[in-house]
Motif scaffolding. Structure first.
Motif, short mmCIF file in Angstrom:
data_model
loop_
_atom_site.label_atom_id
_atom_site.label_comp_id
_atom_site.label_asym_id
_atom_site.label_seq_id
_atom_site.Cartn_x
_atom_site.Cartn_y
_atom_site.Cartn_z
N GLU A 108 0.82 -1.21 0.00
CA GLU A 108 0.00 0.00 0.00
C GLU A 108 0.86 1.25 0.00
O GLU A 108 0.40 2.33 -0.43
CB GLU A 108 -0.94 -0.01 1.21
N THR A 109 2.09 1.14 0.50
CA THR A 109 3.07 2.22 0.45
C THR A 109 4.39 1.61 0.00
O THR A 109 4.58 0.39 0.11
CB THR A 109 3.25 2.91 1.82
N GLU A 237 6.08 10.01 -6.84
CA GLU A 237 5.65 9.45 -5.57
C GLU A 237 6.84 8.95 -4.74
O GLU A 237 6.89 9.16 -3.53
CB GLU A 237 4.68 8.29 -5.81
N PHE A 241 7.98 10.43 -1.24
CA PHE A 241 7.86 9.50 -0.10
C PHE A 241 9.18 9.38 0.65
O PHE A 241 9.21 9.47 1.88
CB PHE A 241 7.41 8.13 -0.60
#
Length: 295
Positions: A108-109, A237, A241
Motif C-alpha cells: 500500500e506504500t 511518488e 515519499f
C-alpha cells in the motif's frame, strides 16, 4: 544530456563527460577550464554544483566550436556514471506482477531497503561473488532515479524538480542470503551487486519515465520484458515519499523496483553462474552489460 564518467588508456583518473553522439564525448572539466568555467571531475560533485546545467552547456558549446576536450568514445573506458553516492535507496515489490510471482501482497506504500555504496560498479565491468558464500545469485532490471537537487519533505508536484536524470541498474541479489536473513540488506549488498550505467540521461531526453520498455537478457535469452508503465509507485511518488523520512542529496540513487521474470521464481530457476553475461535494457536509456565471475 547523457552524462557519464570516463578515463583514458594513459590515466586511471576519472572525469565527467557528456556524450554528444555515438562517437564523441566532451571532457567537461577540460573544456570548461578552457572556456573559463570551473567544473568538477566527479559526477556527484557536478550535480551538487550551483547552476551546473548552464555551466555544462557553456562547456559543450566551447568544445564543439573549438574541438577542445573532445574524445573518441571508442578510445575511452566507461565507468559507473555515479560513484560514491551517499545513499542507494531501493524499492521492493514495485511492479504488481513481480509481487504476485513471489506470492507477496501488493504494498500500500513503498517498501524501502538499501544497498551499500560499495555495490556500485559500471558498464562492462564484472559482477563477482564467492561461491562458498552464496549459490543463488539473481538479476533484477531496474529503472534508477538520480537525485540532482537536495530534497527534504518535498511534495509529489515538486519531486521531479529534484531529479537530475535516470539510468539503468541491475539489483543483483544473493537470494539464499536475502531470504535466509529475513531482511534484504546483506543479500543485496555484496561488492559489485549494483551495476549502473551507461549514462545519466537528463529528463529532457526521456519522453515519459512511466512508459519505457525494460528488459533483461542472460546469455542472449530474454528473461524479463515489461514496461515502467507497470510501476505501482512512480518517480514523483517515490522521491516525495523518501524525502519525508530522510534528506536526498545530489547523486543519491533510487532503484525503483524490478518487473517479473527474475531467475529465482522461474521454472526451473535460472540463476547466474561464472561466465554468464547479463544485459539490462531500457528504452531511451540504452543497455547495461556485465559479465559474471566467481571471486
Amino acid at each position: 544530456m547523457r552524462i557519464g564518467q570516463y578515463s583514458t588508456a594513459d590515466s586511471e583518473d576519472l572525469w565527467v563527460g557528456v556524450r554528444l553522439d555515438d562517437s564523441t564525448v566532451v571532457n567537461l572539466e577540460e573544456a570548461g577550464s578552457a572556456a573559463g568555467v570551473s567544473l568538477p571531475t566527479e559526477s556527484t560533485e557536478l550535480l551538487a554544483s550551483w547552476e551546473w546545467e548552464q555551466k555544462v552547456e557553456l562547456a559543450i558549446e566551447y568544445a564543439t566550436e573549438t574541438e577542445t576536450g573532445l574524445y573518441d568514445s571508442d578510445e575511452l573506458d566507461r565507468h559507473a556514471p555515479v560513484t560514491g553516492p551517499e545513499k542507494i535507496v531501493c524499492v521492493g515489490l514495485n511492479y504488481r506482477d513481480h509481487a504476485e510471482e513471489g506470492d507477496n501482497p501488493i504494498p500500500e506504500t513503498p517498501v524501502l531497503f538499501s544497498k551499500f555504496p560499495t555495490t556500485i560498479t559500471g558498464p562492462d565491468s564484472t559482477i563477482s561473488w564467492d561461491p562458498d558464500l552464496t549459490q543463488k545469485v539473481d538479476y533484477e532490471a531496474e529503472f534508477v532515479i538520480v537525485i540532482g537537487r537536495e530534497a527534504r519533505r518535498v511534495s509529489e508536484d515538486e519531486a521531479l524538480d529534484h531529479v537530475a536524470g535516470f539510468l539503468i541498474g541491475n539489483d543483483v541479489s544473493a537470494r539464499d542470503l536475502q531470504h535466509g536473513d529475513g531482511q534484504w540488506v546483506r543479500g543485496k549488498s555484496l561488492d559489485s551487486f549494483a551495476p549502473i550505467g551507461p549514462e545519466i540521461v537528463t529528463p529532457d531526453e526521456v519522453s515519459d519515465p512511466h512508459d519505457l520498455s525494460i528488459w533483461t537478457e542472460v546469455n542472449g535469452t530474454r528473461l524479463q520484458d515489461s514496461s515502467t508503465s507497470n510501476l505501482i509507485f512512480g518517480v514523483d511518488e517515490l522521491v516525495s515519499f523518501c524525502s519525508q523520512a530522510f534528506t536526498l542529496k545530489p547523486g543519491d540513487l533510487i532503484f525503483t523496483g524490478t518487473p517479473p521474470g527474475v531467475g529465482v521464481y522461474r521454472e526451473p530457476p535460472v540463476l547466474l553462474e561464472d561466465g554468464d553475461e547479463v544485459t539490462v535494457g531500457i528504452d531511451e536509456l540504452g543497455e547495461l552489460s556485465n559479465t559474471c565471475a566467481f571471486d
